[in-house]
Write an enzyme that holds these catalytic residues in place. Structure first.
Site, PDB file in Angstrom:
ATOM      1  N   GLY A 134     -63.978 -77.167-115.840  1.00 44.43           N
ATOM      2  CA  GLY A 134     -65.234 -77.022-115.202  1.00 44.43           C
ATOM      3  C   GLY A 134     -66.091 -78.029-114.793  1.00 44.43           C
ATOM      4  O   GLY A 134     -66.498 -79.035-115.457  1.00 44.43           O
ATOM      5  N   CYS A 143     -60.171 -64.293-116.374  1.00 44.08           N
ATOM      6  CA  CYS A 143     -60.795 -63.947-114.844  1.00 44.08           C
ATOM      7  C   CYS A 143     -62.108 -62.809-115.393  1.00 44.08           C
ATOM      8  O   CYS A 143     -62.044 -61.994-116.358  1.00 44.08           O
ATOM      9  CB  CYS A 143     -59.408 -63.126-114.534  1.00 44.08           C
ATOM     10  SG  CYS A 143     -59.824 -62.167-113.072  1.00 44.08           S
TER      11      CYS A 143
END
Ligand SMILES: Cc1cc2nc3c(=O)[nH]c(=O)nc-3n(C[C@H](O)[C@H](O)[C@H](O)COP(=O)(O)O)c2cc1C
Length: 337
Positions: free
Chosen positions: A210, A109
């Site tokens: 990703g 995060c």
């Protein structure tokens, strides 16, 4: 990609079947969406992050994130904090009550309020903290631990390999790597080569994450990196059928109609005031390919009553040629049984 009877990989002793996984996403991967993607083929589920500081302070909204159905296993609860002891206490309490199959540590995060206190990607800057977190968690719960990390803080601190090795040395049984630095947040292009590097050197499954938005990209990631599975985040919000190895253009309007009706209905108990606000994120992404006039889209995004929104959705899909709306809804519901 075809699945066969043999597990694709294991998290500790937990068999996992399949090579596509829904990424944990705050505000997106709520229990209904996780269930939908799991039924469509996502190989396992991980909760939105549980901020163990909030959990310790009895913030009960965190609890709805842990809600899962038996059919969703293997299910992991993701923990986010900067205090290994508090994380372990929280994990023990969650385990006692819910018995998830594993716990995932959020090392990715990049929100400033999180990283500034050394949590999320901020913890990657303090390798000893990572070791401590895994050690404490290992003592607190009898299930495997996993980690989800980024490449590092920035281009000058690409310490994914060090952090992954520390996590594994202290008990992590699976590593997911998001191929961006914390500094990049979600911009630029995710790099896949580091995933191949981790896969080559780690003795545990490695998940690449990703910029996978299509089945072709998922296959490319798996081929180029050798990763055990590909994790899909933002693209899942536009096409959850990706977990069935189907691209957006392969999905009929009837299937999207069924998905939308089912998801809205399933979201209701989790958003007692109204599911409309959280549903809007999906609505916009699901309808995007139809190129609706702005006014029509706006009417849906601002609808205050669920019944009104359903009428507007019905109009969209009737215009898209779906003749039997109730049939389309029940077909999708049956797929979710
Ligand atoms: C709205 C949003 C919320 C996210 N929340 C989390 C989270 O709770 N835990 C986590 O590990 N990653 C979280 N992420 C990161 C994703 O899991 C994933 O690593 C990232 O989106 C890159 O994958 P993608 O290119 O497929 O989107 C979040 C991403 C987004 C866009």
């Amino acid at each position: 990609m075809p699945e066969n009877d043999a597990p694709t990989f294991h998290i500790g002793s937990i068999p996992v079947f399949g090579q596509l996984i829904l990424a944990p996403m705050d505000g997106i991967s709520d229990p209904p969406f996780r269930w939908i993607t799991r039924r469509l083929g996502s190989a396992l589920s991980i909760s939105e992050f549980i901020n163990t500081l909030d959990y310790a302070n009895q913030k009960h909204y965190q609890v709805s994130r842990i809600n899962f159905r038996a059919g969703e296993r293997p299910f992991g609860v993701q923990l986010l904090d900067n205090d290994p002891v508090r994380m372990a206490e929280c994990a023990a309490a969650i385990y006692a009550e819910y018995q998830p199959d594993f716990f995932d540590v959020n090392l990715g995060c990049c929100t400033a309020s999180v990283t500034s206190r050394g949590a999320g990607a901020g913890m990657m800057r303090i390798p000893e903290k990572v070791a401590q977190a895994f050690r404490e968690l290992g003592k607190a719960v009898p299930v495997p631990l996993t980690a989800k990390l980024r490449l590092g803080w920035d281009e000058d601190n690409l310490n994914y390999r060090e952090i992954a090795e520390i996590a594994v040395a202290n008990g992590a049984r699976m590593i997911a790597l998001h191929g961006r630095t914390a500094k990049m947040a979600y911009s630029g292009k995710a790099r896949w080569q580091p995933m191949a590097e981790l896969k080559a050197c780690l003795p545990v499954p490695v998940i690449g994450n990703g910029d996978v938005a299509t089945t072709a990209q998922a296959r490319q990631l798996l081929e180029q990196t050798g990763c055990d599975a590909a994790m899909v985040g933002r693209a899942a919000k536009a096409n959850p059928f990706l977990f069935s190895w189907q691209d957006r253009e392969d999905i009929t309007p009837a299937e999207f109609y069924g998905l939308m009706r089912y998801q809205l209905e399933e979201m209701r108990p989790f958003h007692p005031i109204s599911p409309l606000l959280p549903f809007r994120k999906f609505l916009k992404a699901y309808l995007e390919p139809y190129g609706l006039p702005t006014a029509q889209l706006r009417a849906m995004l601002t609808a205050k009553e669920e019944s009104r929104l359903i009428t507007l959705i019905d109009q969209v899909f009737s215009a898209q040629g779906v003749k039997d709306l109730p049939g389309a809804a029940s077909d999708f519901r049956n797929r979710m049984l």
